[in-house]
Enzyme design. Structure first.
Site, PDB file in Angstrom:
ATOM      1  N   GLY A   7       0.806  -1.206   0.000  1.00 48.42           N
ATOM      2  CA  GLY A   7       0.000   0.000   0.000  1.00 48.42           C
ATOM      3  C   GLY A   7       0.844   1.262   0.000  1.00 48.42           C
ATOM      4  O   GLY A   7       1.985   1.277   0.467  1.00 48.42           O
ATOM      5  N   ALA A   8       0.259   2.316  -0.540  1.00 43.61           N
ATOM      6  CA  ALA A   8       0.886   3.642  -0.511  1.00 43.61           C
ATOM      7  C   ALA A   8      -0.110   4.613   0.088  1.00 43.61           C
ATOM      8  O   ALA A   8      -0.324   5.711  -0.415  1.00 43.61           O
ATOM      9  CB  ALA A   8       1.306   4.073  -1.918  1.00 43.61           C
ATOM     10  N   GLY A   9      -0.735   4.172   1.178  1.00 43.51           N
ATOM     11  CA  GLY A   9      -1.688   5.004   1.883  1.00 43.51           C
ATOM     12  C   GLY A   9      -0.983   5.908   2.872  1.00 43.51           C
ATOM     13  O   GLY A   9       0.187   6.262   2.680  1.00 43.51           O
ATOM     14  N   GLY A  12       2.023   3.799   5.101  1.00 44.14           N
ATOM     15  CA  GLY A  12       2.950   3.191   4.143  1.00 44.14           C
ATOM     16  C   GLY A  12       3.532   4.204   3.179  1.00 44.14           C
ATOM     17  O   GLY A  12       4.725   4.173   2.856  1.00 44.14           O
ATOM     18  N   ASN A 102      -1.365  -2.305  14.814  1.00 46.17           N
ATOM     19  CA  ASN A 102      -1.610  -2.123  16.240  1.00 46.17           C
ATOM     20  C   ASN A 102      -1.991  -3.446  16.900  1.00 46.17           C
ATOM     21  O   ASN A 102      -2.525  -4.339  16.259  1.00 46.17           O
ATOM     22  CB  ASN A 102      -2.743  -1.116  16.452  1.00 46.17           C
ATOM     23  CG  ASN A 102      -2.387   0.265  15.958  1.00 46.17           C
ATOM     24  OD1 ASN A 102      -1.278   0.740  16.187  1.00 46.17           O
ATOM     25  ND2 ASN A 102      -3.310   0.924  15.280  1.00 46.17           N
ATOM     26  N   LYS A 186       2.315   0.616  23.382  1.00 46.81           N
ATOM     27  CA  LYS A 186       1.445   1.354  22.463  1.00 46.81           C
ATOM     28  C   LYS A 186       0.009   0.856  22.559  1.00 46.81           C
ATOM     29  O   LYS A 186      -0.942   1.647  22.508  1.00 46.81           O
ATOM     30  CB  LYS A 186       1.944   1.235  21.019  1.00 46.81           C
ATOM     31  CG  LYS A 186       1.076   2.085  20.076  1.00 46.81           C
ATOM     32  CD  LYS A 186       1.429   1.957  18.618  1.00 46.81           C
ATOM     33  CE  LYS A 186       0.468   2.799  17.781  1.00 46.81           C
ATOM     34  NZ  LYS A 186       0.692   2.651  16.329  1.00 46.81           N
ATOM     35  N   GLU A 269     -11.157  -0.783  13.615  1.00 42.92           N
ATOM     36  CA  GLU A 269     -10.388  -1.927  14.107  1.00 42.92           C
ATOM     37  C   GLU A 269     -10.851  -2.351  15.514  1.00 42.92           C
ATOM     38  O   GLU A 269     -10.033  -2.586  16.395  1.00 42.92           O
ATOM     39  CB  GLU A 269      -8.898  -1.578  14.137  1.00 42.92           C
ATOM     40  CG  GLU A 269      -8.282  -1.355  12.775  1.00 42.92           C
ATOM     41  CD  GLU A 269      -6.809  -1.019  12.852  1.00 42.92           C
ATOM     42  OE1 GLU A 269      -6.008  -1.697  12.195  1.00 42.92           O
ATOM     43  OE2 GLU A 269      -6.446  -0.082  13.583  1.00 42.92           O
TER      44      GLU A 269
END
Length: 315
Positions: A7-9, A12, A102, A186, A269
């Site tokens: 992905g290139a979101g 990423g 996550n 996290k 999520e």
């Protein structure tokens, strides 16, 4: 070292863009529409750390452009199954998978498909979003990733190389000697913030303005801490002081990205970030009343969304 990024979101694209800018050999595995946009407009980043527009390599299939040394996963948890199928052809014997998701549940799925020895631990702390035009918007002062061996052994060579590339790119972080603890640290923060922001439909500052807001926030983070402790990853009092300080900062406008997704009617999520924390708590006989309430709220939202009922009056 050759890196394939799924992905290139937002995440990423930002991490890969900075790595590419600094000279790293980066390829993005994307869908046809995204590749067309990248070929036409380049990868565009608008950032507090400097804007860039650059041409990047993009492929539609994991068999293209390899072999790769690092396969970086930056998908949402609910897309994990399709992401695994997409990158599987690129996970050759020499490749190492570095997931920046996550929580912890994704590690079980990746281990089952590729073998635990091929899967490192990793996470991202990057405040980014995608504009409707496909530009990556980085408006926060922080952008960091961390990764490392999950069993504590010395880092394999490709992770050492990735660490050097990350540092050269200007992205903070890099190799972490105890990445599993970092993942839990996290997750404690994320699970607390996502649960409370989504349940109460507000920022952390909004929640603290409620009469019982701070008490509920602190109760919830303690629920998460107990689960981490049961897994052998208690952050300790020093670590918890930092977490509590962040979550109880009066006037803060910070909110979990899950709240933004929920308010847009998007997928969230919930299972990975909150549901899995509750499942682990149950196995350890730990009570999580606040998390259970927040998770039920998210499940109702997802059920209504699946029925097309979001944005319509409840009947």
């Amino acid at each position: 070292m050759k890196t394939l990024i799924l992905g290139a979101g937002a995440i990423g694209g930002y991490i890969g863009g900075r790595l590419h800018q600094s000279g790293a050999d980066v390829t993005f595995l994307v869908r046809p529409a995204r590749r067309e946009a990248l070929q036409r407009d380049g990868l565009v980043i608008r950032s507090t750390k400097g804007d860039i527009t650059q041409k990047v390599k993009a492929v539609l299939d994991g068999t293209e452009g390899g072999p790769y040394d690092i396969v970086l996963l930056t998908c949402k948890a609910y897309d994990l199954d399709s992401a695994i199928d997409a990158v599987a052809p690129a996970v050759v014997p020499e490749a190492t998978v570095v997931p920046l998701l996550n929580g912890m549940r994704h590690l079980d799925a990746l281990d089952a498909r590729f073998g635990a020895e091929k899967v490192a631990g990793g996470l991202a702390r990057v405040g980014v979003a995608m504009s409707p035009e496909g530009e990556i918007l980085h408006t926060s002062p922080f952008a960091a990733i961390s990764f490392g061996e999950r069993d504590g052994r010395p880092a394999r060579g490709v992770l050492v190389e990735l660490d050097a590339a990350v540092k050269k790119s200007g992205v903070d972080g890099g190799l972490h000697a105890n990445i599993v603890q970092d993942l839990w640290d996290k997750w404690i923060m994320l699970c607390t913030l996502a649960s409370m922001c989504c349940l109460m439909r507000g920022t952390s500052g909004d929640i603290l303005e409620a009469a019982e807001g701070q008490a509920i926030m602190l109760e919830t983070v303690e629920e998460c801490r107990k689960v981490a402790a049961a897994a052998g990853c208690d952050p300790g009092e020093k670590g918890m002081i930092n977490v509590r300080s962040f979550l109880t900062q009066k006037g803060s406008r910070f909110a979990a990205s899950m709240l933004h997704d929920l308010e847009k009617g998007s997928m969230v999520e919930a299972d990975h970030a909150v549901g899995d924390m509750i499942a682990r708590a149950k196995k350890a006989s730990i009570a999580t009343p606040n998390l259970r309430l927040a998770y039920a709220h998210l499940q109702v939202y997802l059920a209504r969304r699946a029925r097309g009922g979001i944005g319509k009056p409840a009947m």
